[in-house]
Design a protein around this motif. Structure first.
Motif, PDB file in Angstrom:
ATOM      1  N   THR A  31       0.848  -1.189   0.000  1.00 29.79           N
ATOM      2  CA  THR A  31       0.000   0.000   0.000  1.00 29.79           C
ATOM      3  C   THR A  31       0.883   1.237   0.000  1.00 29.79           C
ATOM      4  O   THR A  31       1.955   1.264   0.598  1.00 29.79           O
ATOM      5  CB  THR A  31      -0.918   0.040   1.234  1.00 29.79           C
ATOM      6  N   THR A  32       0.424   2.260  -0.698  1.00 31.29           N
ATOM      7  CA  THR A  32       1.199   3.496  -0.796  1.00 31.29           C
ATOM      8  C   THR A  32       0.839   4.496   0.294  1.00 31.29           C
ATOM      9  O   THR A  32       1.519   5.495   0.453  1.00 31.29           O
ATOM     10  CB  THR A  32       0.971   4.161  -2.163  1.00 31.29           C
ATOM     11  N   GLY A  33      -0.226   4.228   1.044  1.00 29.48           N
ATOM     12  CA  GLY A  33      -0.645   5.141   2.102  1.00 29.48           C
ATOM     13  C   GLY A  33      -1.697   6.137   1.653  1.00 29.48           C
ATOM     14  O   GLY A  33      -2.297   6.813   2.475  1.00 29.48           O
ATOM     15  N   THR A  34      -1.932   6.226   0.362  1.00 24.82           N
ATOM     16  CA  THR A  34      -2.970   7.138  -0.137  1.00 24.82           C
ATOM     17  C   THR A  34      -4.222   6.340  -0.478  1.00 24.82           C
ATOM     18  O   THR A  34      -4.208   5.118  -0.537  1.00 24.82           O
ATOM     19  CB  THR A  34      -2.477   7.888  -1.391  1.00 24.82           C
ATOM     20  N   ARG A  35      -5.303   7.056  -0.694  1.00 23.56           N
ATOM     21  CA  ARG A  35      -6.560   6.417  -1.055  1.00 23.56           C
ATOM     22  C   ARG A  35      -7.027   6.928  -2.407  1.00 23.56           C
ATOM     23  O   ARG A  35      -6.748   8.050  -2.803  1.00 23.56           O
ATOM     24  CB  ARG A  35      -7.625   6.697   0.002  1.00 23.56           C
ATOM     25  N   THR A  36      -7.745   6.064  -3.103  1.00 21.79           N
ATOM     26  CA  THR A  36      -8.320   6.433  -4.389  1.00 21.79           C
ATOM     27  C   THR A  36      -9.556   7.285  -4.132  1.00 21.79           C
ATOM     28  O   THR A  36     -10.058   7.347  -3.003  1.00 21.79           O
ATOM     29  CB  THR A  36      -8.684   5.174  -5.191  1.00 21.79           C
ATOM     30  N   PRO A  37     -10.088   7.942  -5.153  1.00 23.36           N
ATOM     31  CA  PRO A  37     -11.281   8.776  -4.943  1.00 23.36           C
ATOM     32  C   PRO A  37     -12.489   8.022  -4.395  1.00 23.36           C
ATOM     33  O   PRO A  37     -13.333   8.607  -3.715  1.00 23.36           O
ATOM     34  CB  PRO A  37     -11.577   9.327  -6.340  1.00 23.36           C
ATOM     35  N   ASP A  38     -12.569   6.709  -4.643  1.00 19.27           N
ATOM     36  CA  ASP A  38     -13.711   5.954  -4.110  1.00 19.27           C
ATOM     37  C   ASP A  38     -13.439   5.374  -2.723  1.00 19.27           C
ATOM     38  O   ASP A  38     -14.261   4.643  -2.179  1.00 19.27           O
ATOM     39  CB  ASP A  38     -14.133   4.850  -5.080  1.00 19.27           C
TER      40      ASP A  38
END
Length: 60
Positions: free
Chosen positions: A23-30
């Motif tokens: 995991t990169t630590g960011t989240r997708t828009p959904d």
């Protein structure tokens, strides 16, 4: 008659788990976590090593 192949040895660098998801630590828009996958550099994502070659004599 079927020919049986010997099992190839498991890669010692990844212990047979050649591809991992990080995991990169960011989240997708959904809202899902953004991930990247990485392959083992020693076996190129196969999980197995090439069997040792037989010694051969070079020259006369």
């Amino acid at each position: 008659m079927p020919q049986h192949t010997r099992p190839r040895p498991i890669c010692g660098h990844c212990d047979g788990f050649p591809t991992v998801t990080i995991t990169t630590g960011t989240r997708t828009p959904d809202g899902q976590r953004q991930t990247i996958s990485a392959n083992c550099p020693a076996c190129q994502g196969t999980g197995h090593t090439a069997p040792a070659r037989d010694h051969s004599r070079i020259g006369a």
